[in-house]
Write an enzyme that holds these catalytic residues in place. Structure first.
Site, PDB file in Angstrom:
ATOM      1  N   GLY A  41       0.745  -1.247   0.000  1.00  0.00           N
ATOM      2  CA  GLY A  41       0.000   0.000   0.000  1.00  0.00           C
ATOM      3  C   GLY A  41       0.775   1.296   0.000  1.00  0.00           C
ATOM      4  O   GLY A  41       0.188   2.359  -0.194  1.00  0.00           O
ATOM      5  N   GLU A  64       3.520  -6.850   1.843  1.00  0.00           N
ATOM      6  CA  GLU A  64       3.020  -7.212   0.504  1.00  0.00           C
ATOM      7  C   GLU A  64       3.131  -6.019  -0.449  1.00  0.00           C
ATOM      8  O   GLU A  64       2.133  -5.629  -1.058  1.00  0.00           O
ATOM      9  CB  GLU A  64       1.543  -7.638   0.595  1.00  0.00           C
ATOM     10  CG  GLU A  64       1.253  -8.792   1.529  1.00  0.00           C
ATOM     11  CD  GLU A  64      -0.256  -9.037   1.725  1.00  0.00           C
ATOM     12  OE1 GLU A  64      -1.075  -8.198   1.263  1.00  0.00           O
ATOM     13  OE2 GLU A  64      -0.600 -10.059   2.334  1.00  0.00           O
ATOM     14  N   PRO A  65       4.292  -5.425  -0.596  1.00  0.00           N
ATOM     15  CA  PRO A  65       4.362  -4.224  -1.441  1.00  0.00           C
ATOM     16  C   PRO A  65       4.346  -4.564  -2.929  1.00  0.00           C
ATOM     17  O   PRO A  65       4.906  -5.579  -3.358  1.00  0.00           O
ATOM     18  CB  PRO A  65       5.717  -3.620  -1.057  1.00  0.00           C
ATOM     19  CG  PRO A  65       6.549  -4.793  -0.651  1.00  0.00           C
ATOM     20  CD  PRO A  65       5.594  -5.801  -0.038  1.00  0.00           C
ATOM     21  N   ARG A  76       3.278  -1.608  -5.763  1.00  0.00           N
ATOM     22  CA  ARG A  76       3.532  -0.314  -6.412  1.00  0.00           C
ATOM     23  C   ARG A  76       4.857   0.319  -5.971  1.00  0.00           C
ATOM     24  O   ARG A  76       5.600   0.846  -6.798  1.00  0.00           O
ATOM     25  CB  ARG A  76       2.368   0.628  -6.074  1.00  0.00           C
ATOM     26  CG  ARG A  76       2.347   1.909  -6.891  1.00  0.00           C
ATOM     27  CD  ARG A  76       1.279   2.883  -6.347  1.00  0.00           C
ATOM     28  NE  ARG A  76       0.004   2.249  -6.144  1.00  0.00           N
ATOM     29  CZ  ARG A  76      -0.964   2.178  -7.063  1.00  0.00           C
ATOM     30  NH1 ARG A  76      -0.787   2.733  -8.236  1.00  0.00           N
ATOM     31  NH2 ARG A  76      -2.102   1.565  -6.789  1.00  0.00           N
ATOM     32  N   ARG A  96      -4.870   2.774 -16.200  1.00  0.00           N
ATOM     33  CA  ARG A  96      -5.080   3.548 -14.974  1.00  0.00           C
ATOM     34  C   ARG A  96      -5.768   4.902 -15.197  1.00  0.00           C
ATOM     35  O   ARG A  96      -6.669   5.247 -14.433  1.00  0.00           O
ATOM     36  CB  ARG A  96      -3.774   3.711 -14.203  1.00  0.00           C
ATOM     37  CG  ARG A  96      -3.172   2.371 -13.749  1.00  0.00           C
ATOM     38  CD  ARG A  96      -1.954   2.552 -12.845  1.00  0.00           C
ATOM     39  NE  ARG A  96      -2.324   3.100 -11.554  1.00  0.00           N
ATOM     40  CZ  ARG A  96      -2.169   4.342 -11.195  1.00  0.00           C
ATOM     41  NH1 ARG A  96      -1.615   5.217 -11.993  1.00  0.00           N
ATOM     42  NH2 ARG A  96      -2.574   4.752 -10.019  1.00  0.00           N
ATOM     43  N   TYR A 132      -9.131   5.028 -13.172  1.00  0.00           N
ATOM     44  CA  TYR A 132      -9.109   5.792 -11.903  1.00  0.00           C
ATOM     45  C   TYR A 132      -8.921   7.288 -12.120  1.00  0.00           C
ATOM     46  O   TYR A 132      -8.679   8.003 -11.155  1.00  0.00           O
ATOM     47  CB  TYR A 132      -7.919   5.376 -11.026  1.00  0.00           C
ATOM     48  CG  TYR A 132      -7.653   3.925 -10.811  1.00  0.00           C
ATOM     49  CD1 TYR A 132      -8.576   3.118 -10.133  1.00  0.00           C
ATOM     50  CD2 TYR A 132      -6.446   3.356 -11.208  1.00  0.00           C
ATOM     51  CE1 TYR A 132      -8.272   1.785  -9.887  1.00  0.00           C
ATOM     52  CE2 TYR A 132      -6.153   2.031 -10.960  1.00  0.00           C
ATOM     53  CZ  TYR A 132      -7.076   1.246 -10.307  1.00  0.00           C
ATOM     54  OH  TYR A 132      -6.779  -0.059 -10.057  1.00  0.00           O
ATOM     55  N   CYS A 180     -11.227   3.360 -29.760  1.00  0.00           N
ATOM     56  CA  CYS A 180     -12.497   4.043 -29.987  1.00  0.00           C
ATOM     57  C   CYS A 180     -13.314   4.169 -28.710  1.00  0.00           C
ATOM     58  O   CYS A 180     -14.341   3.496 -28.546  1.00  0.00           O
ATOM     59  CB  CYS A 180     -13.271   3.309 -31.075  1.00  0.00           C
ATOM     60  SG  CYS A 180     -12.308   3.231 -32.587  1.00  0.00           S
ATOM     61  N   GLU A 181     -12.838   4.962 -27.796  1.00  0.00           N
ATOM     62  CA  GLU A 181     -13.517   5.280 -26.531  1.00  0.00           C
ATOM     63  C   GLU A 181     -13.085   6.683 -26.141  1.00  0.00           C
ATOM     64  O   GLU A 181     -11.901   7.009 -26.226  1.00  0.00           O
ATOM     65  CB  GLU A 181     -13.049   4.338 -25.399  1.00  0.00           C
ATOM     66  CG  GLU A 181     -13.340   2.879 -25.569  1.00  0.00           C
ATOM     67  CD  GLU A 181     -14.772   2.496 -25.227  1.00  0.00           C
ATOM     68  OE1 GLU A 181     -15.481   3.311 -24.591  1.00  0.00           O
ATOM     69  OE2 GLU A 181     -15.178   1.395 -25.613  1.00  0.00           O
ATOM     70  N   TYR A 210       0.832  -1.901 -12.229  1.00  0.00           N
ATOM     71  CA  TYR A 210      -0.546  -1.892 -12.722  1.00  0.00           C
ATOM     72  C   TYR A 210      -0.629  -1.285 -14.126  1.00  0.00           C
ATOM     73  O   TYR A 210      -1.596  -0.633 -14.486  1.00  0.00           O
ATOM     74  CB  TYR A 210      -1.469  -1.164 -11.720  1.00  0.00           C
ATOM     75  CG  TYR A 210      -1.330  -1.736 -10.328  1.00  0.00           C
ATOM     76  CD1 TYR A 210      -1.814  -3.002 -10.039  1.00  0.00           C
ATOM     77  CD2 TYR A 210      -0.654  -1.038  -9.321  1.00  0.00           C
ATOM     78  CE1 TYR A 210      -1.643  -3.559  -8.776  1.00  0.00           C
ATOM     79  CE2 TYR A 210      -0.486  -1.592  -8.051  1.00  0.00           C
ATOM     80  CZ  TYR A 210      -0.985  -2.851  -7.796  1.00  0.00           C
ATOM     81  OH  TYR A 210      -0.804  -3.410  -6.561  1.00  0.00           O
TER      82      TYR A 210
END
Ligand SMILES: *Cc1c(COP(=O)(O)O)cnc(C)c1O
Length: 427
Positions: A244, A286-287, A289, A325, A329, A355-356, A383
């Site tokens: 985290g 548990e890293p 990022r 991402r 987000y 096409c978005e 990610y």
């Protein structure tokens, strides 16, 4: 220090100009710095060592889902890293990369029977159990194999990590873990199951946390529970505080990993001295990022510049399918022109060919660029590739690891023909 910096007006990965990578392997391409990756891992490992932990009393379990390329996993395995997996597929990756299954912990709310069997057959370190139903299924599957499954319960400490709602996981309303208030009862149940061996406790409250205060608050709640469990005769041998820790994307000021671990170990040591006669407890991390995020960039080429009435667009050959991402987000990634130019910049939205309307990588950026120029989308190591897709029948990007002035292709670009090779026509 950043391992992506300008030399003579050209952005380099370590000692290698990104232009050379584009020339050799094309674009879009993910580029990772080996030195950055190892440095970020070392921040955890060194802090553990500094606070008197060895291989038995602290373990970094790198979160495979943040970047699961075999070469990345192998580099970390060679440093002694463990792994946090969320699927059977990730376990197979860890094994293929030479990782030690006895250093693997298995997180995730939806573990299937097959995944449990696979993990049990490789004697992984621990299952992070996220519900009562999962506990009973695991007991059954372990029984069929004549094994006892080592477990920790993923407890939801109900701490607000103050991050994006999509990457906040430790609140009551999240789907992850079991409620703090119910944990004691579930541990009592687990302790009675014949094919379950309670070994630990864990939590993971969210991602991209800039401050460690919520993590230390979560630690306090875990400590409280461990003491209650100890009083009941349920021994807890390891405490897993999750991942985290955030990274710099824009103006973010994340806590230094060493400082956070220092505060964490100080608290744990004080607690063990006061309540447990200094008996050690193993600490797991548990890293994801914070190890790989800033060790990677996405290299892309400007296809067209489009000057609209209200906006200028830089249409590049990377898209939301390569780096999801921003679309998912509204994440902010730095963008740098690989070759610095003279003259004055323009403001651009950097968008992909998909096409978005959601297919954008960065908005309103001041860039001095021309058609055919290369751009680096920064902080894309975590990610990025792992969330990529084949939307619009776009092959996934190539992946390259730079080591000094050497480049190593660790995954070739996917060819469109490969994408539909398994599909069948009706007779
Ligand atoms: C995704 C995840 C992590 C890694 O989180 P980062 O923010 O990348 O450090 C750790 N643990 C679990 C259970 C996860 O789902």
């Amino acid at each position: 220090m950043s391992h992506f910096a300008y030399r003579n007006g050209v952005l380099c990965a370590e000692n290698l100009p990104l232009t050379e990578i584009a020339q050799r392997f094309g674009t879009p391409t993910y580029v990772y710095s080996k030195a950055a990756l190892l440095e970020n891992y070392a921040a955890y490992a060194n802090a553990c060592k500094k606070h008197g932990r060895d291989d038995k009393t602290a373990l970094v379990c790198y979160s495979v889902k943040s970047n699961s390329n075999l070469a990345v996993l192998n580099l970390l395995a060679r440093q002694g890293s463990g792994f946090d997996i969320v699927s059977g597929g990730e376990l197979l990756r860890v094994l293929a990369a030479g990782g030690d299954p006895r250093k693997v912990i298995f997180s995730g709310v939806g573990k299937s029977r097959d995944e449990m069997r696979l993990a049990l057959s490789h004697d992984i370190l621990c299952f992070n159990v996220e519900s009562v139903a999962e506990l009973h299924r695991l007991n059954e599957v372990a029984g069929e194999l004549g094994k006892r499954a080592p477990i920790s319960l993923r407890v939801n400490p109900n701490v607000d990590p103050k991050t994006h709602p999509y990457i906040s996981t430790g609140l009551k309303e999240n789907k992850f873990g079991v409620a703090f208030e119910e944990a004691l009862d579930i541990y009592r149940t687990a302790a009675k199951l014949a094919h379950i061996h309670v070994t630990g406790i864990d939590c993971h409250i969210g991602s991209q946390l800039l401050d460690d205060a919520p993590l230390l608050e979560a630690l306090d709640k875990l400590i409280e529970l461990v003491d209650t469990l100890t009083d009941e005769g349920i021994a807890i041998h390891h405490l897993d505080i999750g991942g985290g820790i955030g990274i710099v994307y824009d103006q973010d000021k994340p806590v230094a990993v060493g400082d956070y671990l220092g505060r964490l170990f100080t608290r744990i040591d004080g607690w063990r001295a006061a309540r447990h006669g200094n008996a050690p407890i193993t600490v797991l991390f548990e890293p994801g990022r914070s190890i790989v995020g800033n060790a990677g960039i996405l290299l892309t080429e400007v296809q067209y510049l489009k000057h609209g009435e209200t906006k200028n667009f830089a249409i590049v050959d990377a898209a939301m399918n390569d780096l999801m991402r921003p679309a998912m987000y509204e994440a902010w990634h730095g963008v740098q022109a690989v070759r610095q130019r003279e003259g004055s910049p323009n403001t651009y939205d950097v968008v992909g060919p998909v096409c978005e309307s959601g297919d954008w990588l960065a908005r309103s950026r001041s860039l001095n660029i021309e058609q055919g120029d290369l751009l680096a989308i920064l902080s894309a190591g975590a990610y990025g590739m792992t969330m990529s897709s084949n939307y619009n029948t776009r092959g996934r990007a190539a992946e390259v690891i730079v080591d000094g002035s050497e480049m190593h292709l660790v995954r070739p670009r996917e060819l469109p023909e490969q994408l539909f090779a398994q599909e069948k026509l009706l007779a």
